[in-house]
Design an enzyme around this catalytic site. Structure first.
Site, short mmCIF file in Angstrom:
data_model
loop_
_atom_site.label_atom_id
_atom_site.label_comp_id
_atom_site.label_asym_id
_atom_site.label_seq_id
_atom_site.Cartn_x
_atom_site.Cartn_y
_atom_site.Cartn_z
N SER A 112 0.82 -1.22 0.00
CA SER A 112 0.00 0.00 0.00
C SER A 112 0.86 1.27 0.00
O SER A 112 1.57 1.52 -0.95
CB SER A 112 -0.95 -0.06 1.20
OG SER A 112 -1.87 0.98 1.15
N ASP A 127 -1.67 0.91 -4.30
CA ASP A 127 -2.66 -0.11 -4.66
C ASP A 127 -4.04 0.49 -4.94
O ASP A 127 -5.01 -0.25 -5.13
CB ASP A 127 -2.73 -1.21 -3.61
CG ASP A 127 -3.19 -0.71 -2.25
OD1 ASP A 127 -2.88 0.46 -1.92
OD2 ASP A 127 -3.85 -1.46 -1.52
N ASP A 149 -2.73 5.88 -3.72
CA ASP A 149 -1.54 5.22 -3.20
C ASP A 149 -1.19 4.07 -4.17
O ASP A 149 -1.82 3.93 -5.22
CB ASP A 149 -1.73 4.74 -1.75
CG ASP A 149 -2.85 3.75 -1.59
OD1 ASP A 149 -3.71 3.68 -2.50
OD2 ASP A 149 -2.89 3.04 -0.58
N ASP A 175 -6.45 1.87 -3.37
CA ASP A 175 -7.69 1.81 -2.58
C ASP A 175 -8.00 3.19 -1.99
O ASP A 175 -9.09 3.43 -1.50
CB ASP A 175 -7.64 0.72 -1.49
CG ASP A 175 -6.46 0.85 -0.55
OD1 ASP A 175 -5.51 1.61 -0.86
OD2 ASP A 175 -6.47 0.17 0.49
MG MG Z 1 -3.62 1.25 -0.04
#
Ligand code: MG
Length: 447
Positions: A97, A239, A237, A241
């Site tokens: 992340s 990834d 970020d 999310d």
């Molecule tokens: Mg993340």
């Protein structure tokens, strides 16, 4: 340094505290936990260590007799969504992340693509420390296939928003992907919504700025938004999310603003219902929910707690306010940055307002978040904090750490779940009161 096994996943520096051996063993134990013949979706972000970790994950699962569907590079929300849509039994998300490039991590999800509950993670931790990897016989090894679901994922987001309204608005957006997995989704999603997209840092695996999309790391995005006169700036970020917003004036917003804008809009659109946020999220969520006739539920800090509570109360919307993570169960029960971006654009187009106008309409509070590095005896400290709060006539909750509330001022003090740190959040209407209370609490914790 040893492997960090938290209720939210395992993580470490690749090759040091997180080895291929750890990854193989954990995946194998997770596969065994789900059972021979189960199906697991795997995906990863764009870190250099990603392929090495991915191969170990796949091998660990296959040798436990689990069938693997590998998405390759994919944003975390797409992996969660795929577990749900493919009716798989679980998923393994390979991403650290917002941690620096040398880190990697595994997040485990169960049915419907929902992060494993921390209690289930605790059971796996036990098996990980005591058990040994198991290998099924040669004729029971799981099957393996690679699939590309980018188009289906984008199409479903498109079907959840008013594409015509967004297209008519003719938005110009600057997108800072920082080389993350969002690069395979968000620019294409925005393009399909008729948005003119200017992408920054879009080469996968090349991390130009710090990984975390925070006000102090998004200077290039803010200046580009102003320079090209864009309507909004978006940052993910690694990834994807999370989503951070930059206004048309180049003002970088804190991430709880993303969630507040989306929550306010969706509660109105869906006619109320319930909202789930964590105990560290702003009081503005209470104000928003009450103005939309919705009920607020709070959970300990951690996306898994929020997600499981959302399932329990059949929530309309929820998320982690401190990191711009919007969860809209109509899509899937996990934080989704690309979806949040599409909803923000829909709101701007439907209401005919600029981002800064929408932000101006939100309830106003002054918040400070601080942490101090300290190894404390939490039982002693929490007792002191509770006495302090009671002496001030504040309402106390110990759902996660110690939270103390009056109508206009609240504070949360909790030990970090991953580091030797004590974290503080203080929020109120009056800056002087917030600063004063934070000062008193920090002294009290360290005394
Ligand atoms: Mg993340």
């Amino acid at each position: 340094m040893s492997l960090i096994f938290t209720p939210l996943g395992i993580r470490g520096v690749f090759g040091e505290s997180l080895t291929v051996g750890d990854v193989l063993k954990l995946s194998n134990i997770f596969g065994d936990h789900l059972g021979e013949g189960s199906t697991v979706v795997v995906g990863r972000d764009t870190r250099d260590s990603g392929p090495a970790v991915e191969k170990a994950v796949v091998s660990g699962l296959l040798s436990a007799g689990v069938h693997v569907i590998n998405l390759g590079v994919a944003p975390t929300p797409m992996i969660e969504w795929a577990v749900d849509r493919l009716e798989a039994d679980g998923g393994v998300i390979i991403s650290a992340s917002h941690n620096p490039p040398e880190w990697n991590a595994l997040k485990l999800v169960g049915e419907r693509g929902v992060l494993l509950h921390p209690d289930e993670m605790e059971a796996l931790k036990e098996k990980f420390s005591k058990g040994e990897p198991k290998t099924v016989p040669w004729n029971k090894v799981g099957s393996y296939r690679e699939v590309n679901l980018v188009d289906e994922y984008i199409s479903e987001i498109e079907s959840l928003v008013d594409g015509d309204r967004i297209r008519d608005a003719g938005f110009k957006v600057v997108l800072d992907l920082n080389g993350g997995a969002g690069a395979i989704v968000t620019p294409y999603l925005l393009h399909r919504l008729g948005v003119k997209v200017i992408s920054l840092n879009s080469a996968p695996g090349i991390f130009v700025r710090e990984m975390e999309p925070r006000p102090d790391t998004l200077g290039d995005l803010a200046s580009t938004v102003k320079a090209v006169r864009a309507d909004v700036g978006f940052a993910h970020d690694t990834d994807a999310d999370r989503l951070t917003l930059v206004t048309e004036w180049g003002e970088i917003l804190t991430e709880d603003i993303t969630l507040a804008l989306v929550v306010d809009y969706l509660l109105q659109k869906e006619g109320g219902g319930s909202l789930v946020v964590n105990v560290a999220s702003s009081k503005m969520f209470d104000d928003i929910a009450s103005s939309r006739g919705a009920t607020v539920y709070r959970t300990p800090v951690g996306e898994a707690y929020v997600a499981h509570k959302m399932l329990e109360v059949n929530a309309t919307v929820g998320g982690e306010g401190s990191c711009g993570g919007v969860i809209y169960p109509k899509f899937h029960v996990g934080r989704d940055g690309p979806l949040a971006a599409a909803i923000i654009l829909e709101r701007m187009s439907v209401e005919g307002k600029t981002l800064s106008q929408l932000v101006d309409e939100l309830p106003k509070y002054y918040m400070r978040r601080e942490s101090i590095p300290a190894r404390v005896n939490w039982d002693e400290v929490s007792e002191r904090l509770i006495k302090f709060a009671e002496s001030r006539g504040m309402k106390v909750s110990t759902l996660d750490g110690v939270r103390m509330d009056t109508d206009d001022l609240w504070a949360l003090i909790r030990p970090s779940k991953t580091e030797f740190k004590v974290r503080f959040v203080v929020e109120g209407r009056d800056k002087g009161e917030v600063d004063g209370l934070l000062d008193e609490l920090m002294k009290l914790v360290m005394s």
